[in-house]
Design a protein around this motif. Sequence first.
Motif, PDB file in Angstrom:
ATOM      1  N   THR A  11      51.632 -21.316  64.747  1.00 29.90           N
ATOM      2  CA  THR A  11      52.626 -20.826  65.612  1.00 29.90           C
ATOM      3  C   THR A  11      52.219 -20.278  66.959  1.00 29.90           C
ATOM      4  N   VAL A  12      53.159 -19.843  67.746  1.00 30.20           N
ATOM      5  CA  VAL A  12      52.853 -19.356  69.174  1.00 30.20           C
ATOM      6  C   VAL A  12      53.477 -17.812  68.984  1.00 30.20           C
ATOM      7  N   PRO A  17      48.275 -17.806  70.801  1.00 30.23           N
ATOM      8  CA  PRO A  17      48.856 -18.561  69.571  1.00 30.23           C
ATOM      9  C   PRO A  17      48.018 -18.559  68.373  1.00 30.23           C
ATOM     10  N   LEU A 155      48.287 -26.168  71.104  1.00 27.71           N
ATOM     11  CA  LEU A 155      48.004 -24.793  70.548  1.00 27.71           C
ATOM     12  C   LEU A 155      46.470 -24.482  70.972  1.00 27.71           C
ATOM     13  N   ARG A 158      46.235 -23.844  74.514  1.00 25.78           N
ATOM     14  CA  ARG A 158      46.680 -22.355  74.817  1.00 25.78           C
ATOM     15  C   ARG A 158      45.707 -21.287  74.228  1.00 25.78           C
TER      16      ARG A 158
END
Length: 318
Positions: A11-12, A17, A155, A158
């Motif tokens: 999930t972020v 994340p 992700l 990120r």
Amino acid sequence: MSAPGELGTATVAGAWPALRVDDWTETRDTLHTWLQIVGKVRLAHAPLVNHWWQSTLYVSPRGLTTSAVPHGDGVFDVELDVVEHRLVVRSSAGGARTVALEPKPTARFHAEVMTALDELGIPTRISAGPNEVDPAVPFAEDHVHTSYDARAVELFWRQLLQADRVMGAFRARFAGKVSPVHFFWGAMDLACTRFSGRGAPPHPGGAPNCGDWVMEEGYSRELSSCGFWPGGGEEGAFYAYAYPEPAGFAEHPAGPAGAFYSTQNRQFLLPYEDVRRAADPDGALTDFLQSTYEAAAEHAGWDRAALEVDPGRWDHRR
């Protein structure tokens, strides 16, 4: 493997994340292999820079990039765009080619990248297989690494964005020789390295499928290095080490809570999830970077007064 856009527990949460290593191991290993191909393309064309800095990749607003690579009287670049999930090769002559980032054998990815370069007039020969991994399946024969979970790759990028940003601010505190914040495709880690200005004993080597002379060049000067890689913790880990490691380094207090010295890895580790869950993730990571640098600098007798600097020293004149 999850479908693009879906990833189990990934999930972020804000800017930092969550991405469990166990949820994307197959994709991580495939991506590692593909990044080795891209990195070796840069290595094949760029002139040697100390510590192999000419071979690294950089975090970009779209993914990871080689930056401009010289070729003939022009330049080209290669970028893994993980926003649109495509590899883009661009030439200063005006041409461009793309390769889809999707589930496929590494052998096919390798062939597509080489074809894209050939079509742009950038014929390239790279070594046949990956380094610093075992087994090292030759790229053209690799039908094992085939996974590509688009959401997981985004992700991970990120995660790198946040690590790159905080490590860049930490880098600005040093006036001595210091590397860029850059991505080493051999070990699949984002790193930044500070140097004392003194030489170091020859590194003993020992990395799998990597000549000892490669490590000797990489560690030819006394250093303190920090970074992030997708291992060593539930969601990856930040690390810090010194070469050569001075007496007292391992016992030096390191922050924040959760940081520890790994005797197996001979480095300090801080699980990524500890940073992500902190009330102030930037502050927690900066504490780790600073305290572990001080472990190296203090115990090895670095000239800290000459090497350290206030990055805000000109703010009053702006």
